[in-house]
Design an enzyme around this catalytic site. Structure first.
Site, mmCIF file in Angstrom:
data_model
loop_
_atom_site.group_PDB
_atom_site.id
_atom_site.type_symbol
_atom_site.label_atom_id
_atom_site.label_comp_id
_atom_site.label_asym_id
_atom_site.label_seq_id
_atom_site.Cartn_x
_atom_site.Cartn_y
_atom_site.Cartn_z
ATOM 1 N N ARG A 107 4.272 -5.331 -13.878
ATOM 2 C CA ARG A 107 3.774 -3.962 -13.729
ATOM 3 C C ARG A 107 3.078 -3.644 -15.045
ATOM 4 O O ARG A 107 3.722 -3.512 -16.090
ATOM 5 C CB ARG A 107 4.933 -3.003 -13.466
ATOM 6 N N HIS A 134 -1.862 -0.800 -6.251
ATOM 7 C CA HIS A 134 -0.399 -0.795 -6.125
ATOM 8 C C HIS A 134 -0.042 -1.338 -4.737
ATOM 9 O O HIS A 134 0.447 -0.608 -3.872
ATOM 10 C CB HIS A 134 0.107 0.630 -6.298
ATOM 11 N N GLN A 137 3.567 -0.867 -2.949
ATOM 12 C CA GLN A 137 3.818 0.462 -2.408
ATOM 13 C C GLN A 137 3.218 0.617 -1.021
ATOM 14 O O GLN A 137 3.845 1.153 -0.101
ATOM 15 C CB GLN A 137 3.240 1.529 -3.342
ATOM 16 N N ASP A 218 -0.363 11.952 -3.567
ATOM 17 C CA ASP A 218 0.287 11.376 -4.752
ATOM 18 C C ASP A 218 0.221 12.426 -5.851
ATOM 19 O O ASP A 218 -0.501 13.427 -5.747
ATOM 20 C CB ASP A 218 -0.434 10.085 -5.159
ATOM 21 N N CYS A 259 4.404 8.525 -2.501
ATOM 22 C CA CYS A 259 5.058 7.359 -3.105
ATOM 23 C C CYS A 259 6.105 7.738 -4.144
ATOM 24 O O CYS A 259 6.901 6.883 -4.550
ATOM 25 C CB CYS A 259 4.018 6.413 -3.696
ATOM 26 N N ARG A 287 10.458 0.187 -0.009
ATOM 27 C CA ARG A 287 10.001 -0.634 -1.130
ATOM 28 C C ARG A 287 10.904 -1.860 -1.267
ATOM 29 O O ARG A 287 10.439 -2.975 -1.520
ATOM 30 C CB ARG A 287 10.023 0.176 -2.434
#
Length: 301
Positions: A107, A134, A137, A218, A259, A287
């Site tokens: 990450r 991402h 996700q 988001d 998310c 996830r």
């Protein structure tokens, strides 16, 4: 070498196998204690390196728990521990880690770091997030949608807000999994031009969500943004808040996703987050299951 770097770099048939595997593993854990191992132990004896240049809650915990449930072990490394690219090159770090571990999840900030790690690693590399995308996700998001409403193919998803890295992966998924994706947000925060061919842009949020099967947003600001940027983004995005007025324009059975972490009453109201359209807690849980399937895909187990 089977990396998982981005959704649009992964064959649609492989994406479908990952999603089906994630769902099957989730179903297989029904009624089990959270800490109980899976019946199958496909990662038994495997060591997974989890590298975090950016802070994380969901990514760190879900990858760590997922690897352990499947019989693997994890080693969590921070950017401060490794100082990626400062002193030792990323390429050399990749070569060294490959002698110690079986799988690397990273990450990081720059996509170039991820790609260099994958180029030089002798073990699979998974994109846990970059500034550009991402994918883990969005695999969880698609899994969540299909868990509640069936195949996502041909459905209409609407993203309201900032055309950020998470949106980019949503666009990649729309291309690979054949669903319609509408972006609604202010022009200064438009998505990466590289994904424009796979989406529709509609500035009017009320018009954008008409007939939507899924509405997604988001956070408006990153933890790293200066205060001046936060104020500017609030001014730009205030009209794109997901609230009852907006959701009323979507289909009656439309789902809402975020998310997380969320800033309640900014990008979304608590009424929507805690209401009947919301599946955000299933989305967060998935996830774990989607990433377990991604790890299995990369290791061929």
């Amino acid at each position: 070498m089977t990396h998982f770097l981005d959704i649009h770099r992964t064959d649609p048939a492989d994406l479908r196998r990952i999603l089906d595997c994630g769902r099957a593993m989730k179903d297989g854990r029904a009624g089990r204690p959270r800490g109980a191992p899976d019946d199958a132990q496909p990662l038994a004896g495997a060591m997974v390196a989890l590298i975090f240049e950016k802070p994380s809650t969901r990514t760190r915990v879900s990858f760590d728990v997922g690897a352990r449930q499947m019989g693997g072990q994890t080693m969590v490394l921070s950017g401060a521990d490794m100082q990626l690219g400062h002193g030792e090159t990323i390429a050399d770090t990749a070569r060294v880690l490959s002698r110690y571990v079986d799988l690397i999840m990273i990450r990081t900030f720059e996509e170039a770091t991820l790609l260099e790690m994958a180029d030089y690693a002798e073990v699979p590399v998974i994109n846990g997030l970059t500034n550009r995308s991402h994918p883990c996700q969005i695999m969880a998001d698609v899994m969540t949608y299909e868990e509640h409403r069936g195949p996502i193919k041909g459905r209409k998803a609407v993203w309201s807000g900032d055309g950020n890295n998470v949106f980019a992966s949503f666009a990649h998924a729309a291309k690979q999994l054949d669903f319609d994706l509408v972006f609604t947000g202010p022009e200064p925060l438009d998505p990466d031009p590289a994904v424009r061919d796979w989406i529709t842009i509609e500035r009017d949020p009320l018009k954008a969500v008409e007939g939507a099967d899924l509405v997604v947003t988001d956070t408006w600001v990153s933890m790293h943004d200066p205060q001046s940027a936060k104020e500017r983004r609030h001014n730009q995005l205030r009209g794109y808040q997901v609230n009852a007025r907006l959701m009323e324009r979507a289909k009656p059975d439309a789902l809402f996703m975020h998310c997380l972490p969320a800033h309640r009453e900014d990008e979304v109201t608590s009424e929507i987050m805690d209401g009947p359209h919301s599946v955000i807690w299933d989305e967060a849980e998935n996830r774990l299951h989607a990433q377990k399937a991604i790890m299995r895909h990369c290791l061929g187990v």
